[in-house]
Design a protein around this motif. Sequence first.
Motif, PDB file in Angstrom:
ATOM      1  N   SER B  50       0.830  -1.211   0.000  1.00  0.00           N
ATOM      2  CA  SER B  50       0.000   0.000   0.000  1.00  0.00           C
ATOM      3  C   SER B  50       0.861   1.256   0.000  1.00  0.00           C
ATOM      4  O   SER B  50       0.570   2.237  -0.682  1.00  0.00           O
ATOM      5  CB  SER B  50      -0.916   0.013   1.225  1.00  0.00           C
ATOM      6  OG  SER B  50      -1.765  -1.108   1.227  1.00  0.00           O
ATOM      7  N   ILE B  76      -1.456  -7.325  -2.630  1.00  0.00           N
ATOM      8  CA  ILE B  76      -2.471  -7.123  -1.595  1.00  0.00           C
ATOM      9  C   ILE B  76      -3.564  -8.183  -1.699  1.00  0.00           C
ATOM     10  O   ILE B  76      -3.966  -8.783  -0.704  1.00  0.00           O
ATOM     11  CB  ILE B  76      -3.069  -5.701  -1.716  1.00  0.00           C
ATOM     12  CG1 ILE B  76      -1.993  -4.677  -1.361  1.00  0.00           C
ATOM     13  CG2 ILE B  76      -4.291  -5.546  -0.829  1.00  0.00           C
ATOM     14  CD1 ILE B  76      -2.388  -3.247  -1.620  1.00  0.00           C
ATOM     15  N   PHE B 106      -3.994   0.068   3.564  1.00  0.00           N
ATOM     16  CA  PHE B 106      -4.674  -0.192   2.296  1.00  0.00           C
ATOM     17  C   PHE B 106      -5.785   0.827   2.080  1.00  0.00           C
ATOM     18  O   PHE B 106      -5.997   1.316   0.967  1.00  0.00           O
ATOM     19  CB  PHE B 106      -5.238  -1.617   2.270  1.00  0.00           C
ATOM     20  CG  PHE B 106      -6.001  -1.937   1.011  1.00  0.00           C
ATOM     21  CD1 PHE B 106      -5.382  -1.866  -0.218  1.00  0.00           C
ATOM     22  CD2 PHE B 106      -7.338  -2.288   1.075  1.00  0.00           C
ATOM     23  CE1 PHE B 106      -6.091  -2.137  -1.384  1.00  0.00           C
ATOM     24  CE2 PHE B 106      -8.053  -2.565  -0.081  1.00  0.00           C
ATOM     25  CZ  PHE B 106      -7.433  -2.487  -1.317  1.00  0.00           C
ATOM     26  N   ALA B 109      -4.343   4.038   0.823  1.00  0.00           N
ATOM     27  CA  ALA B 109      -4.032   3.959  -0.612  1.00  0.00           C
ATOM     28  C   ALA B 109      -5.310   4.021  -1.451  1.00  0.00           C
ATOM     29  O   ALA B 109      -5.376   4.735  -2.453  1.00  0.00           O
ATOM     30  CB  ALA B 109      -3.265   2.671  -0.909  1.00  0.00           C
TER      31      ALA B 109
END
Lengths: 237, 259
Positions: B50, B76, B106, B109
């Motif tokens: 991320s 991911i 995450f 991001a």
Amino acid sequence: MATNGGAGIIQPGIFEDLQKKIDEDTAVKDALRDIVQNLEKQDRAAQSALSRAHSTTTANMPTVIKAASDHIASEIETVQQLSKVASQHPYYRFNYAWSRQMESVCFSILLCGWLGGFGKTEAGQLLTIEEVGQILQIPVNVKDRDTFHLTIEEYLLSLISLLDELSRLARNSVTLGDYRRPLQISQFIKDVHAGFQILNLKNDSLRKRSDGIKYKVKEVEDVVYDLSLRGLLPKDQ
Amino acid sequence: MSGNKNKDTEISSSSSPFMPMFEHFRAELDEHHDRRERIIKASRDVTAASKKIIRTLSQPLPAQVTKSNTPYHETIKTQLSSVAKDLQGLNAHRYARQISGGCQEFMEAALFSHYLTTGTLLSYESAAEELKALGVGLSVEDYILGVYDFTGEVMRFAITAMATSGALPAVESSNEGEMEVEGERRTVLDDLRVLRTVLEGFNAGGGPFGKDCEKKMDVMRASVEKVERTLYGLVVRGAERPKGWMPDADAARPVEVEG
């Protein structure tokens, strides 16, 4: 600069919904806290009753066990209440709210059982996690469904508390003229210690607390040594 | 080493009546620790991927963004899917603390990427759906903490843009019902201020989440002020300076654009 009243980057209502979710959690926590505080109060009473074991001879122990059992009976009711509320939510979401208190309740039961309560005919018996679960009327070590239960960690931590208490009882038994009990306690602590040594513990609270067991083993061994040095150990040993 | 120790103990303590019980506990605890470690590793890998996505996004040339980030998205996806079975049912919340770090990063991001492409804040529902597809649940807490961190990225983005182009970036939003103010463009700073207002009005309650929010609140406020200060420098002194001069957000402390 344009300040357009919350529109723009955020779609209206997003944070209101999230706030509602957080507030719901807070309400659950509050409801659980009331029950857990009640449990804490009852357990203080139970442990206060149990602490009289240190100044009670084996012959009079049944009165201590009876008093403690009465307090534990009201704890069982509260645990039932807790189980009912807690089971409506994911177990591990809120378990921090009661874990310490459940460990404490479990300790009271283990000690009471060791002294000869809960249908144990003689002192020195260890209630298994399943037996504690039956006494509390809750499942133990649940893995296949999301419901309130007693965890292995809680049981093991309360078992360590039992050893701490027994090492104190070993000395106090001698004061009361009971030279047999330290031997019984010494063997019990050694047996439990052997069990803890096969566990692969990580750097957590269980590890830290179980590291202290060896000192309890030694403390009770010292009591037994003092007795044997003076020829005070029971002859049949 | 620990294997030897176990063996020795078992021999010397074979008389303990509690050994079968503890052998059962050992098996249960080992299973728990293994699962926990798998989740921690996955969480770390998700965090690292991320961070790389965020770094790529903050660079110019947005056309390249989607393409160069594909491997990170793959990482991911793989990592989260690999621990999805460890995070089901009873265990969904058991390891919340272990997976939380990865989820937050995450989120950061995903929020940043969504903002750069649409000019809006990715909603909790959409974000949760995206994670649910991978078999992992998203907590409201992780989402909110992700939003806090996201404001930091917007700050870096705004300052980089001001330093390179000499103007605060404008935002075109795809949101419906936005009030169009004649002659006034919505800027990144407007959005930061809206986020600040909303986060300041959010009641996180007590507990660990409340503490996390408190910490991030200070950082978020500082981010907004950094952009305000840089803009002030641009407005007051910018016109007098030659082209290509970069304003300092904080005279005493250089702004970390890349951090």
